[in-house]
Design a protein around this motif. Structure first.
Motif, PDB file in Angstrom:
ATOM      1  N   GLU A  65      51.429  40.207  41.191  1.00 27.21           N
ATOM      2  CA  GLU A  65      51.797  40.827  39.921  1.00 27.21           C
ATOM      3  C   GLU A  65      50.979  42.108  39.720  1.00 27.21           C
ATOM      4  OE1 GLU A  65      50.587  39.743  35.408  1.00 27.21           O
ATOM      5  OE2 GLU A  65      51.504  38.122  36.551  1.00 27.21           O
ATOM      6  N   THR A  66      49.733  42.073  40.161  1.00 24.98           N
ATOM      7  CA  THR A  66      48.830  43.220  40.063  1.00 24.98           C
ATOM      8  C   THR A  66      49.234  44.253  41.101  1.00 24.98           C
ATOM      9  OG1 THR A  66      47.073  41.681  39.432  1.00 24.98           O
ATOM     10  CG2 THR A  66      46.405  43.899  40.070  1.00 24.98           C
ATOM     11  N   THR A  67      49.260  45.512  40.695  1.00 26.90           N
ATOM     12  CA  THR A  67      49.610  46.580  41.630  1.00 26.90           C
ATOM     13  C   THR A  67      48.369  47.404  41.955  1.00 26.90           C
ATOM     14  OG1 THR A  67      50.161  48.108  39.838  1.00 26.90           O
ATOM     15  CG2 THR A  67      51.956  46.762  40.724  1.00 26.90           C
ATOM     16  N   GLY A  68      48.408  48.070  43.078  1.00 29.24           N
ATOM     17  CA  GLY A  68      47.328  48.964  43.457  1.00 29.24           C
ATOM     18  C   GLY A  68      46.741  48.634  44.808  1.00 29.24           C
ATOM     19  N   LYS A  69      45.577  49.226  45.037  1.00 26.54           N
ATOM     20  CA  LYS A  69      44.873  49.049  46.302  1.00 26.54           C
ATOM     21  C   LYS A  69      43.497  48.463  46.027  1.00 26.54           C
ATOM     22  CE  LYS A  69      47.193  53.024  48.322  1.00 26.54           C
ATOM     23  NZ  LYS A  69      47.061  54.398  48.801  1.00 26.54           N
ATOM     24  N   VAL A  70      43.063  47.564  46.904  1.00 26.26           N
ATOM     25  CA  VAL A  70      41.724  46.992  46.834  1.00 26.26           C
ATOM     26  C   VAL A  70      40.782  47.986  47.508  1.00 26.26           C
ATOM     27  CG1 VAL A  70      40.261  45.041  47.470  1.00 26.26           C
ATOM     28  CG2 VAL A  70      42.690  44.660  46.941  1.00 26.26           C
ATOM     29  N   LEU A  71      39.764  48.434  46.764  1.00 27.82           N
ATOM     30  CA  LEU A  71      38.833  49.436  47.275  1.00 27.82           C
ATOM     31  C   LEU A  71      37.620  48.724  47.884  1.00 27.82           C
ATOM     32  CD1 LEU A  71      38.952  51.973  44.304  1.00 27.82           C
ATOM     33  CD2 LEU A  71      40.531  51.711  46.220  1.00 27.82           C
ATOM     34  N   LEU A  72      37.735  48.412  49.155  1.00 29.90           N
ATOM     35  CA  LEU A  72      36.728  47.585  49.819  1.00 29.90           C
ATOM     36  C   LEU A  72      35.390  48.288  50.016  1.00 29.90           C
ATOM     37  CD1 LEU A  72      38.957  45.820  52.476  1.00 29.90           C
ATOM     38  CD2 LEU A  72      38.028  44.851  50.366  1.00 29.90           C
ATOM     39  N   ASP A  73      35.346  49.600  49.893  1.00 22.97           N
ATOM     40  CA  ASP A  73      34.083  50.323  50.060  1.00 22.97           C
ATOM     41  C   ASP A  73      33.341  50.501  48.733  1.00 22.97           C
ATOM     42  OD1 ASP A  73      35.864  52.135  48.955  1.00 22.97           O
ATOM     43  OD2 ASP A  73      35.098  53.833  50.105  1.00 22.97           O
ATOM     44  N   GLN A  74      33.837  49.852  47.674  1.00 23.31           N
ATOM     45  CA  GLN A  74      33.214  49.988  46.358  1.00 23.31           C
ATOM     46  C   GLN A  74      32.866  48.618  45.767  1.00 23.31           C
ATOM     47  OE1 GLN A  74      35.116  52.823  43.763  1.00 23.31           O
ATOM     48  NE2 GLN A  74      35.957  53.929  45.504  1.00 23.31           N
ATOM     49  N   LEU A  75      32.317  47.756  46.599  1.00 21.04           N
ATOM     50  CA  LEU A  75      31.970  46.406  46.164  1.00 21.04           C
ATOM     51  C   LEU A  75      30.922  46.430  45.064  1.00 21.04           C
ATOM     52  CD1 LEU A  75      31.657  44.645  49.636  1.00 21.04           C
ATOM     53  CD2 LEU A  75      33.668  44.775  48.143  1.00 21.04           C
ATOM     54  N   VAL A  76      31.050  45.475  44.139  1.00 23.93           N
ATOM     55  CA  VAL A  76      30.082  45.322  43.059  1.00 23.93           C
ATOM     56  C   VAL A  76      29.736  43.846  42.904  1.00 23.93           C
ATOM     57  CG1 VAL A  76      30.750  47.376  41.760  1.00 23.93           C
ATOM     58  CG2 VAL A  76      31.918  45.233  41.324  1.00 23.93           C
ATOM     59  N   THR A  77      28.521  43.594  42.501  1.00 22.73           N
ATOM     60  CA  THR A  77      28.097  42.232  42.186  1.00 22.73           C
ATOM     61  C   THR A  77      28.022  42.134  40.675  1.00 22.73           C
ATOM     62  OG1 THR A  77      26.831  42.154  44.226  1.00 22.73           O
ATOM     63  CG2 THR A  77      26.309  40.497  42.553  1.00 22.73           C
ATOM     64  N   ILE A  78      28.749  41.168  40.119  1.00 21.76           N
ATOM     65  CA  ILE A  78      28.879  41.063  38.669  1.00 21.76           C
ATOM     66  C   ILE A  78      28.630  39.629  38.234  1.00 21.76           C
ATOM     67  CG2 ILE A  78      30.461  41.298  36.706  1.00 21.76           C
ATOM     68  CD1 ILE A  78      32.028  43.350  38.365  1.00 21.76           C
ATOM     69  N   ASP A  79      27.900  39.473  37.157  1.00 19.00           N
ATOM     70  CA  ASP A  79      27.790  38.184  36.477  1.00 19.00           C
ATOM     71  C   ASP A  79      28.997  38.104  35.547  1.00 19.00           C
ATOM     72  OD1 ASP A  79      27.267  35.967  34.942  1.00 19.00           O
ATOM     73  OD2 ASP A  79      25.232  36.566  34.398  1.00 19.00           O
ATOM     74  N   PHE A  80      30.139  37.690  36.091  1.00 19.64           N
ATOM     75  CA  PHE A  80      31.380  37.734  35.325  1.00 19.64           C
ATOM     76  C   PHE A  80      31.383  36.751  34.157  1.00 19.64           C
ATOM     77  CE2 PHE A  80      32.140  34.756  38.747  1.00 19.64           C
ATOM     78  CZ  PHE A  80      32.844  33.714  38.163  1.00 19.64           C
ATOM     79  N   ASN A  81      30.571  35.690  34.223  1.00 17.94           N
ATOM     80  CA  ASN A  81      30.507  34.752  33.104  1.00 17.94           C
ATOM     81  C   ASN A  81      29.808  35.360  31.889  1.00 17.94           C
ATOM     82  OD1 ASN A  81      31.860  32.389  34.121  1.00 17.94           O
ATOM     83  ND2 ASN A  81      30.165  32.214  35.556  1.00 17.94           N
TER      84      ASN A  81
END
Length: 110
Positions: A65-81
């Motif tokens: 459903e989501t469109t676009g490209k996954v930017l694998l060279d821009q990884l981030v570590t997130i405390d999503f909770n």
């Protein structure tokens, strides 16, 4: 709430902006192994963008459903909770395996 796992796409609110993070709700795909979230409050994500640019580490989403490209060279570590986020969907195992194979190259000795 749906459990976020490897291959999950979420829209996460990165407001208030911290450091160089982009502001507002943006889609991200979780790439980290479940052991990362099991022992910490963190997960590794790659942003999804509707950029027109082509690059070997920009992988188009397929059958989502989501469109676009996954930017694998821009990884981030997130405390999503600790952030406001919404679960969107999971990608196919085939796409997840392809993403993980490509991102692995970023960490090989060059």
């Amino acid at each position: 709430m749906v459990s976020i796992k490897q291959g999950s796409i979420i829209k996460i609110n990165l407001d208030p902006k911290q450091g160089h993070e982009q502001k507002g709700y943006r889609p991200y795909i979780c790439l980290s192994h479940s052991v990362v979230t099991k022992y910490s409050n963190l997960a590794i994500f790659a942003p999804v963008s509707n950029t027109k640019r082509d690059y070997p580490f920009y992988v188009p989403l397929r059958d989502t459903e989501t469109t676009g490209k996954v930017l694998l060279d821009q990884l981030v570590t997130i405390d999503f909770n600790a952030r406001d986020y919404r679960y969107i969907e999971d990608v196919s195992d085939e796409l997840l395996i392809s993403l993980l194979a490509r991102v692995k190259v970023l960490f090989e000795k060059g």
